[in-house]
Design a protein around this motif. Structure first.
Motif, PDB file in Angstrom:
ATOM      1  N   THR A   7      27.732  43.978  51.983  1.00 26.12           N
ATOM      2  CA  THR A   7      26.918  43.682  53.162  1.00 26.12           C
ATOM      3  C   THR A   7      25.446  43.921  52.862  1.00 26.12           C
ATOM      4  O   THR A   7      24.587  43.108  53.212  1.00 26.12           O
ATOM      5  CB  THR A   7      27.367  44.548  54.355  1.00 26.12           C
ATOM      6  OG1 THR A   7      28.747  44.293  54.611  1.00 26.12           O
ATOM      7  CG2 THR A   7      26.562  44.242  55.594  1.00 26.12           C
ATOM      8  N   LYS A   8      25.162  45.029  52.203  1.00 24.99           N
ATOM      9  CA  LYS A   8      23.784  45.363  51.854  1.00 24.99           C
ATOM     10  C   LYS A   8      23.179  44.283  50.952  1.00 24.99           C
ATOM     11  O   LYS A   8      22.041  43.854  51.159  1.00 24.99           O
ATOM     12  CB  LYS A   8      23.751  46.723  51.159  1.00 24.99           C
ATOM     13  CG  LYS A   8      22.385  47.241  50.870  1.00 24.99           C
ATOM     14  CD  LYS A   8      22.469  48.637  50.267  1.00 24.99           C
ATOM     15  CE  LYS A   8      21.111  49.156  49.897  1.00 24.99           C
ATOM     16  NZ  LYS A   8      21.152  50.485  49.310  1.00 24.99           N
ATOM     17  N   ARG A  64      30.405  47.930  52.172  1.00 28.75           N
ATOM     18  CA  ARG A  64      29.022  48.278  52.525  1.00 28.75           C
ATOM     19  C   ARG A  64      28.043  47.742  51.480  1.00 28.75           C
ATOM     20  O   ARG A  64      26.979  47.234  51.829  1.00 28.75           O
ATOM     21  CB  ARG A  64      28.865  49.795  52.649  1.00 28.75           C
ATOM     22  CG  ARG A  64      29.346  50.352  53.962  1.00 28.75           C
ATOM     23  CD  ARG A  64      28.925  51.797  54.155  1.00 28.75           C
ATOM     24  NE  ARG A  64      29.356  52.682  53.088  1.00 28.75           N
ATOM     25  CZ  ARG A  64      30.519  53.313  53.050  1.00 28.75           C
ATOM     26  NH1 ARG A  64      31.375  53.170  54.041  1.00 28.75           N
ATOM     27  NH2 ARG A  64      30.824  54.094  52.038  1.00 28.75           N
ATOM     28  N   GLN A  65      28.411  47.842  50.215  1.00 27.75           N
ATOM     29  CA  GLN A  65      27.546  47.327  49.151  1.00 27.75           C
ATOM     30  C   GLN A  65      27.416  45.805  49.239  1.00 27.75           C
ATOM     31  O   GLN A  65      26.335  45.248  49.025  1.00 27.75           O
ATOM     32  CB  GLN A  65      28.083  47.742  47.776  1.00 27.75           C
ATOM     33  CG  GLN A  65      28.024  49.219  47.516  1.00 27.75           C
ATOM     34  CD  GLN A  65      26.630  49.782  47.673  1.00 27.75           C
ATOM     35  OE1 GLN A  65      25.658  49.217  47.183  1.00 27.75           O
ATOM     36  NE2 GLN A  65      26.520  50.884  48.388  1.00 27.75           N
ATOM     37  N   THR A  69      26.019  44.509  62.955  1.00 28.21           N
ATOM     38  CA  THR A  69      26.072  44.872  61.543  1.00 28.21           C
ATOM     39  C   THR A  69      24.673  44.862  60.933  1.00 28.21           C
ATOM     40  O   THR A  69      24.301  45.785  60.207  1.00 28.21           O
ATOM     41  CB  THR A  69      26.988  43.917  60.768  1.00 28.21           C
ATOM     42  OG1 THR A  69      28.305  43.991  61.328  1.00 28.21           O
ATOM     43  CG2 THR A  69      27.035  44.254  59.294  1.00 28.21           C
ATOM     44  N   ILE A 124      22.347  41.122  52.964  1.00 33.63           N
ATOM     45  CA  ILE A 124      21.136  41.283  53.766  1.00 33.63           C
ATOM     46  C   ILE A 124      19.902  41.230  52.873  1.00 33.63           C
ATOM     47  O   ILE A 124      18.908  40.578  53.213  1.00 33.63           O
ATOM     48  CB  ILE A 124      21.203  42.586  54.584  1.00 33.63           C
ATOM     49  CG1 ILE A 124      22.274  42.457  55.666  1.00 33.63           C
ATOM     50  CG2 ILE A 124      19.848  42.917  55.206  1.00 33.63           C
ATOM     51  CD1 ILE A 124      22.559  43.732  56.423  1.00 33.63           C
ATOM     52  N   GLU A 125      19.955  41.880  51.711  1.00 33.04           N
ATOM     53  CA  GLU A 125      18.820  41.856  50.782  1.00 33.04           C
ATOM     54  C   GLU A 125      18.548  40.441  50.285  1.00 33.04           C
ATOM     55  O   GLU A 125      17.394  40.029  50.161  1.00 33.04           O
ATOM     56  CB  GLU A 125      19.081  42.796  49.606  1.00 33.04           C
ATOM     57  CG  GLU A 125      18.998  44.258  49.988  1.00 33.04           C
ATOM     58  CD  GLU A 125      19.468  45.198  48.889  1.00 33.04           C
ATOM     59  OE1 GLU A 125      20.187  44.746  47.963  1.00 33.04           O
ATOM     60  OE2 GLU A 125      19.118  46.381  48.969  1.00 33.04           O
ATOM     61  N   ARG A 174      22.626  47.869  61.821  1.00 31.44           N
ATOM     62  CA  ARG A 174      23.013  49.102  61.131  1.00 31.44           C
ATOM     63  C   ARG A 174      22.237  49.301  59.830  1.00 31.44           C
ATOM     64  O   ARG A 174      22.136  50.408  59.327  1.00 31.44           O
ATOM     65  CB  ARG A 174      24.509  49.086  60.806  1.00 31.44           C
ATOM     66  CG  ARG A 174      25.346  49.514  61.964  1.00 31.44           C
ATOM     67  CD  ARG A 174      26.794  49.696  61.549  1.00 31.44           C
ATOM     68  NE  ARG A 174      27.606  49.298  62.678  1.00 31.44           N
ATOM     69  CZ  ARG A 174      28.411  48.250  62.726  1.00 31.44           C
ATOM     70  NH1 ARG A 174      28.565  47.495  61.669  1.00 31.44           N
ATOM     71  NH2 ARG A 174      29.087  47.965  63.809  1.00 31.44           N
ATOM     72  N   TYR A 175      21.701  48.225  59.296  1.00 33.75           N
ATOM     73  CA  TYR A 175      20.954  48.277  58.040  1.00 33.75           C
ATOM     74  C   TYR A 175      19.453  48.152  58.307  1.00 33.75           C
ATOM     75  O   TYR A 175      18.722  47.538  57.548  1.00 33.75           O
ATOM     76  CB  TYR A 175      21.441  47.178  57.092  1.00 33.75           C
ATOM     77  CG  TYR A 175      22.843  47.415  56.620  1.00 33.75           C
ATOM     78  CD1 TYR A 175      23.094  48.091  55.439  1.00 33.75           C
ATOM     79  CD2 TYR A 175      23.932  46.995  57.375  1.00 33.75           C
ATOM     80  CE1 TYR A 175      24.384  48.332  55.007  1.00 33.75           C
ATOM     81  CE2 TYR A 175      25.231  47.236  56.959  1.00 33.75           C
ATOM     82  CZ  TYR A 175      25.448  47.904  55.771  1.00 33.75           C
ATOM     83  OH  TYR A 175      26.730  48.147  55.360  1.00 33.75           O
ATOM     84  N   ARG A 176      18.987  48.795  59.368  1.00 34.87           N
ATOM     85  CA  ARG A 176      17.588  48.674  59.776  1.00 34.87           C
ATOM     86  C   ARG A 176      16.624  49.198  58.719  1.00 34.87           C
ATOM     87  O   ARG A 176      15.484  48.777  58.679  1.00 34.87           O
ATOM     88  CB  ARG A 176      17.346  49.338  61.122  1.00 34.87           C
ATOM     89  CG  ARG A 176      17.485  50.847  61.114  1.00 34.87           C
ATOM     90  CD  ARG A 176      17.266  51.468  62.488  1.00 34.87           C
ATOM     91  NE  ARG A 176      18.367  51.120  63.361  1.00 34.87           N
ATOM     92  CZ  ARG A 176      18.212  50.614  64.579  1.00 34.87           C
ATOM     93  NH1 ARG A 176      17.043  50.430  65.068  1.00 34.87           N
ATOM     94  NH2 ARG A 176      19.259  50.289  65.302  1.00 34.87           N
ATOM     95  N   GLU A 177      17.069  50.106  57.850  1.00 32.42           N
ATOM     96  CA  GLU A 177      16.164  50.617  56.806  1.00 32.42           C
ATOM     97  C   GLU A 177      15.808  49.519  55.808  1.00 32.42           C
ATOM     98  O   GLU A 177      14.751  49.561  55.186  1.00 32.42           O
ATOM     99  CB  GLU A 177      16.770  51.827  56.087  1.00 32.42           C
ATOM    100  CG  GLU A 177      17.932  51.519  55.167  1.00 32.42           C
ATOM    101  CD  GLU A 177      19.275  51.409  55.878  1.00 32.42           C
ATOM    102  OE1 GLU A 177      20.267  51.071  55.204  1.00 32.42           O
ATOM    103  OE2 GLU A 177      19.342  51.643  57.096  1.00 32.42           O
ATOM    104  N   LEU A 178      16.649  48.501  55.654  1.00 30.90           N
ATOM    105  CA  LEU A 178      16.351  47.383  54.760  1.00 30.90           C
ATOM    106  C   LEU A 178      15.390  46.395  55.410  1.00 30.90           C
ATOM    107  O   LEU A 178      14.524  45.833  54.749  1.00 30.90           O
ATOM    108  CB  LEU A 178      17.633  46.636  54.375  1.00 30.90           C
ATOM    109  CG  LEU A 178      18.684  47.402  53.592  1.00 30.90           C
ATOM    110  CD1 LEU A 178      19.920  46.543  53.403  1.00 30.90           C
ATOM    111  CD2 LEU A 178      18.127  47.836  52.262  1.00 30.90           C
TER     112      LEU A 178
END
Length: 96
Positions: free
Chosen positions: A23-24, A20-21, A56, A27-28, A59-63
């Motif tokens: 992937t995050k 998860r880290q 995927t 995306i960042e 799922r990280y829509r907050e970013l």
């Protein structure tokens, strides 16, 4: 996450956390790249830059920010059958 707590997690949970880290961070990095090059920050642009699946990325829509995610409700009426309302002003009668 605190390093002591991280070491207490079972192996599977550690692996999921690390993934998860990773992937995050991907995306960042993609968002930073898109902003630096004055490109629109959309889910599809992030998918293209990272190679991650669309599911995927969503799922990280907050970013990404909800304003950059496609709003499927605006296309809702496009595919729905067009039904005309009944004309209640007509004086014609149906004969049987």
């Amino acid at each position: 996450m605190d390093k002591d707590k991280f070491n207490q997690l079972p192996g599977v949970q550690q692996n999921a956390y690390l993934k998860r880290q990773w992937t995050k961070s991907r995306i960042e990095e993609a968002i930073s790249y898109l902003k630096e090059n004055n490109l629109p920050v959309t889910a599809m642009a992030i998918v293209h830059e990272t190679g991650l699946s669309k599911a995927t990325v969503y799922r990280y829509r907050e970013l990404i920010g909800n304003e950059n995610l496609r709003n499927y409700t605006k296309f809702q009426n496009t595919f729905a059958p067009q039904i005309k309302p009944l004309d209640t002003t007509s004086t014609a009668q149906i004969s049987s």
